[in-house]
Motif scaffolding. Structure first.
Motif, PDB file in Angstrom:
ATOM      1  N   PHE A  98      -1.862  40.690  -6.961  1.00 17.89           N
ATOM      2  CA  PHE A  98      -1.250  39.409  -7.304  1.00 17.89           C
ATOM      3  C   PHE A  98       0.267  39.525  -7.274  1.00 17.89           C
ATOM      4  O   PHE A  98       0.843  40.486  -7.789  1.00 17.89           O
ATOM      5  CB  PHE A  98      -1.702  38.967  -8.691  1.00 17.89           C
ATOM      6  CG  PHE A  98      -0.995  37.747  -9.214  1.00 17.89           C
ATOM      7  CD1 PHE A  98      -1.302  36.490  -8.733  1.00 17.89           C
ATOM      8  CD2 PHE A  98       0.001  37.857 -10.183  1.00 17.89           C
ATOM      9  CE1 PHE A  98      -0.650  35.358  -9.213  1.00 17.89           C
ATOM     10  CE2 PHE A  98       0.658  36.736 -10.670  1.00 17.89           C
ATOM     11  CZ  PHE A  98       0.329  35.489 -10.179  1.00 17.89           C
ATOM     12  N   TRP A 124       1.771  33.363  -7.060  1.00 19.03           N
ATOM     13  CA  TRP A 124       0.794  33.401  -5.973  1.00 19.03           C
ATOM     14  C   TRP A 124       1.457  33.615  -4.620  1.00 19.03           C
ATOM     15  O   TRP A 124       0.973  33.135  -3.586  1.00 19.03           O
ATOM     16  CB  TRP A 124      -0.066  32.134  -5.951  1.00 19.03           C
ATOM     17  CG  TRP A 124      -0.961  32.019  -7.145  1.00 19.03           C
ATOM     18  CD1 TRP A 124      -0.795  31.209  -8.223  1.00 19.03           C
ATOM     19  CD2 TRP A 124      -2.149  32.771  -7.405  1.00 19.03           C
ATOM     20  NE1 TRP A 124      -1.805  31.402  -9.138  1.00 19.03           N
ATOM     21  CE2 TRP A 124      -2.651  32.349  -8.659  1.00 19.03           C
ATOM     22  CE3 TRP A 124      -2.832  33.759  -6.692  1.00 19.03           C
ATOM     23  CZ2 TRP A 124      -3.806  32.884  -9.208  1.00 19.03           C
ATOM     24  CZ3 TRP A 124      -3.991  34.291  -7.246  1.00 19.03           C
ATOM     25  CH2 TRP A 124      -4.468  33.855  -8.492  1.00 19.03           C
ATOM     26  N   PRO A 166       3.011  27.786 -19.798  1.00 17.85           N
ATOM     27  CA  PRO A 166       2.186  27.047 -18.836  1.00 17.85           C
ATOM     28  C   PRO A 166       1.711  25.709 -19.387  1.00 17.85           C
ATOM     29  O   PRO A 166       1.568  25.528 -20.605  1.00 17.85           O
ATOM     30  CB  PRO A 166       1.003  27.988 -18.588  1.00 17.85           C
ATOM     31  CG  PRO A 166       1.482  29.334 -18.991  1.00 17.85           C
ATOM     32  CD  PRO A 166       2.454  29.101 -20.117  1.00 17.85           C
ATOM     33  N   PRO A 176      -7.000  28.309 -14.938  1.00 23.30           N
ATOM     34  CA  PRO A 176      -6.239  29.546 -15.127  1.00 23.30           C
ATOM     35  C   PRO A 176      -5.293  29.867 -13.979  1.00 23.30           C
ATOM     36  O   PRO A 176      -4.175  30.346 -14.201  1.00 23.30           O
ATOM     37  CB  PRO A 176      -7.333  30.611 -15.265  1.00 23.30           C
ATOM     38  CG  PRO A 176      -8.502  29.872 -15.817  1.00 23.30           C
ATOM     39  CD  PRO A 176      -8.445  28.513 -15.205  1.00 23.30           C
ATOM     40  N   PHE A 177      -5.704  29.606 -12.721  1.00 17.64           N
ATOM     41  CA  PHE A 177      -4.835  29.986 -11.605  1.00 17.64           C
ATOM     42  C   PHE A 177      -3.543  29.183 -11.631  1.00 17.64           C
ATOM     43  O   PHE A 177      -2.473  29.699 -11.279  1.00 17.64           O
ATOM     44  CB  PHE A 177      -5.563  29.833 -10.256  1.00 17.64           C
ATOM     45  CG  PHE A 177      -5.642  28.429  -9.730  1.00 17.64           C
ATOM     46  CD1 PHE A 177      -4.663  27.943  -8.869  1.00 17.64           C
ATOM     47  CD2 PHE A 177      -6.700  27.590 -10.058  1.00 17.64           C
ATOM     48  CE1 PHE A 177      -4.738  26.651  -8.366  1.00 17.64           C
ATOM     49  CE2 PHE A 177      -6.783  26.306  -9.573  1.00 17.64           C
ATOM     50  CZ  PHE A 177      -5.798  25.831  -8.723  1.00 17.64           C
ATOM     51  N   GLN A 178      -3.607  27.911 -12.072  1.00 15.67           N
ATOM     52  CA  GLN A 178      -2.382  27.120 -12.168  1.00 15.67           C
ATOM     53  C   GLN A 178      -1.538  27.580 -13.348  1.00 15.67           C
ATOM     54  O   GLN A 178      -0.304  27.678 -13.236  1.00 15.67           O
ATOM     55  CB  GLN A 178      -2.733  25.636 -12.293  1.00 15.67           C
ATOM     56  CG  GLN A 178      -3.294  25.048 -11.012  1.00 15.67           C
ATOM     57  CD  GLN A 178      -3.544  23.550 -11.130  1.00 15.67           C
ATOM     58  OE1 GLN A 178      -3.722  23.016 -12.233  1.00 15.67           O
ATOM     59  NE2 GLN A 178      -3.587  22.869 -10.005  1.00 15.67           N
ATOM     60  N   GLN A 179      -2.156  27.859 -14.472  1.00 15.61           N
ATOM     61  CA  GLN A 179      -1.400  28.333 -15.629  1.00 15.61           C
ATOM     62  C   GLN A 179      -0.719  29.665 -15.336  1.00 15.61           C
ATOM     63  O   GLN A 179       0.436  29.880 -15.723  1.00 15.61           O
ATOM     64  CB  GLN A 179      -2.321  28.462 -16.845  1.00 15.61           C
ATOM     65  CG  GLN A 179      -2.845  27.124 -17.352  1.00 15.61           C
ATOM     66  CD  GLN A 179      -3.508  27.253 -18.708  1.00 15.61           C
ATOM     67  OE1 GLN A 179      -3.059  28.008 -19.566  1.00 15.61           O
ATOM     68  NE2 GLN A 179      -4.585  26.511 -18.916  1.00 15.61           N
ATOM     69  N   ASN A 180      -1.402  30.554 -14.623  1.00 14.71           N
ATOM     70  CA  ASN A 180      -0.817  31.852 -14.313  1.00 14.71           C
ATOM     71  C   ASN A 180       0.282  31.760 -13.261  1.00 14.71           C
ATOM     72  O   ASN A 180       1.072  32.697 -13.100  1.00 14.71           O
ATOM     73  CB  ASN A 180      -1.901  32.836 -13.878  1.00 14.71           C
ATOM     74  CG  ASN A 180      -2.774  33.266 -15.039  1.00 14.71           C
ATOM     75  OD1 ASN A 180      -2.318  33.342 -16.165  1.00 14.71           O
ATOM     76  ND2 ASN A 180      -4.037  33.538 -14.766  1.00 14.71           N
ATOM     77  N   GLU A 236       2.530  29.510 -13.646  1.00 14.56           N
ATOM     78  CA  GLU A 236       3.619  28.916 -14.427  1.00 14.56           C
ATOM     79  C   GLU A 236       4.110  29.839 -15.533  1.00 14.56           C
ATOM     80  O   GLU A 236       4.779  29.386 -16.467  1.00 14.56           O
ATOM     81  CB  GLU A 236       3.158  27.583 -15.024  1.00 14.56           C
ATOM     82  CG  GLU A 236       2.818  26.525 -13.987  1.00 14.56           C
ATOM     83  CD  GLU A 236       2.313  25.229 -14.610  1.00 14.56           C
ATOM     84  OE1 GLU A 236       1.885  25.266 -15.793  1.00 14.56           O
ATOM     85  OE2 GLU A 236       2.340  24.187 -13.931  1.00 14.56           O
ATOM     86  N   LEU A 237       3.807  31.109 -15.444  1.00 16.40           N
ATOM     87  CA  LEU A 237       4.199  32.039 -16.508  1.00 16.40           C
ATOM     88  C   LEU A 237       5.696  32.306 -16.522  1.00 16.40           C
ATOM     89  O   LEU A 237       6.245  32.722 -17.539  1.00 16.40           O
ATOM     90  CB  LEU A 237       3.441  33.356 -16.351  1.00 16.40           C
ATOM     91  CG  LEU A 237       1.941  33.318 -16.670  1.00 16.40           C
ATOM     92  CD1 LEU A 237       1.298  34.648 -16.319  1.00 16.40           C
ATOM     93  CD2 LEU A 237       1.717  32.985 -18.141  1.00 16.40           C
ATOM     94  N   ASP A 238       6.351  32.094 -15.378  1.00 13.53           N
ATOM     95  CA  ASP A 238       7.787  32.342 -15.267  1.00 13.53           C
ATOM     96  C   ASP A 238       8.460  31.122 -14.646  1.00 13.53           C
ATOM     97  O   ASP A 238       7.829  30.339 -13.917  1.00 13.53           O
ATOM     98  CB  ASP A 238       8.061  33.574 -14.399  1.00 13.53           C
ATOM     99  CG  ASP A 238       7.419  34.818 -14.975  1.00 13.53           C
ATOM    100  OD1 ASP A 238       7.954  35.345 -15.968  1.00 13.53           O
ATOM    101  OD2 ASP A 238       6.375  35.242 -14.456  1.00 13.53           O
TER     102      ASP A 238
END
Length: 317
Positions: free
Chosen positions: A39, A43, A193, A199-203, A205-207
């Motif tokens: 990863f 993404w 997020p 989860p894929f969208q939230q991950n 938005e982590l930064d």
């Protein structure tokens, strides 16, 4: 960096929609293999490269096979190229389900396993899986060429915009889920997020990040064009200038939008993409605390190969 394109392609959504919908689904078949790769922030590992003939995956490694997949839109086929050989699958006629089976059969001949999931993602109203999508499609080579031409033009401008950024930035490419051409600049600054998203969208938005890209539009917003946004979204975007006539902040969408036809009216559309991206990054600097010194000189390789570093630094600062 650019010259005026001799004829700016018209992108009429109703004419392109059947081909856009079909290609969006079939590129997800090979796109699934990117989920096996390490990863990258935002993404960045999943994007498909725009090539002289269509879209290509990164190189993949499996036990016994190294391969990539080239969706040759200008040829109406898909080439699986591996160290074990190559196979070609037609896009000319059929359903997503029939393409999926033909693809997997061809991949198996090269020692490549099937994708680990068959879910069709991020397409409202789509069948749930590749095997469930039996809608018959006839390949439209003119629509496919227009799609490729738009991606090629937009990619060239976005890569020129992205090149001098000194921070983390994935390569410019097509996100096979949302099907937008994306250029992002990332910050190590943590972000919260959005709740209630997958989860894929939230991950993703982590930064904090700045995104500039191109999309064909959809049935609810059928205008193609450039888009941009800053995550997390700062206050004050409604009063900004966005570098190009026709570009405007749309608060309901949370996007800065530059319609494709307005871009084509500029004297130099590729330079206009750069100006649009620069205006968005300037907003991130002014309103969201992004560093102002993360953009280096925008020159070509010939200049850098012949210019002493002290001259480059002096001109940049």
């Amino acid at each position: 960096m650019s010259e005026r394109h001799h004829v700016w392609p018209a992108l009429i959504y109703d004419d392109l929609a059947p081909t856009i919908g079909y290609v969006n689904r079939v590129v997800q078949v090979a796109g699934k293999y990117t989920l096996d790769a390490p990863f990258e922030v935002g993404w960045g590992n999943i994007v498909l490269d725009v090539t002289p003939r269509g879209l290509r995956t990164p190189t993949f490694w499996q036990p016994g096979a190294t391969f990539s997949v080239h969706y040759r839109l200008l040829d109406g086929d898909v080439v699986i190229e591996a160290d074990t050989g190559s196979r070609t699958v037609s896009l000319a006629k059929g359903s997503v389900a029939s393409f999926y089976e033909a693809f997997c059969d061809a991949a198996a001949e090269l020692g490549i396993h099937r994708p680990r999931t068959t879910l069709i993602c991020e397409i409202p109203g789509s069948a749930p899986t590749f095997q469930d999508d039996h809608v018959e499609h006839t390949w439209d080579p003119q629509a496919a060429r227009l799609m490729w031409e738009a991606w090629s033009l937009a990619s060239r401008g976005l890569e020129a915009w992205q090149a001098p950024f000194l921070g983390n930035h994935p390569r410019v490419g097509v996100m096979w889920g949302g099907f937008d051409l994306s250029a992002t600049r990332h910050s190590a600054k943590p972000a919260e997020p959005s709740p209630h998203r997958p989860p894929f969208q939230q991950n993703g938005e982590l930064d904090a990040y700045v995104a500039v890209g191109f999309a064909f539009g959809d049935a609810s917003a059928p205008s193609a064009g450039m888009y941009a946004y800053i995550w997390p979204q700062p206050d004050g975007l409604e009063n900004r200038s966005w570098g190009v006539d026709g570009a405007a902040w749309h608060p309901d969408a949370g996007l800065v939008l530059l319609p494709w036809d307005k871009l084509g009216e500029t004297a130099d559309p590729l330079q206009a993409i750069v100006a649009f991206g620069d205006a968005v990054y300037a907003a991130a600097v002014d309103l969201a605390g992004w560093p102002s010194d993360l953009v280096g000189p925008r020159v070509d390789g010939w200049y850098m190969s012949q210019t002493p570093p002290e001259v480059v630094r002096a001109q940049h600062h």
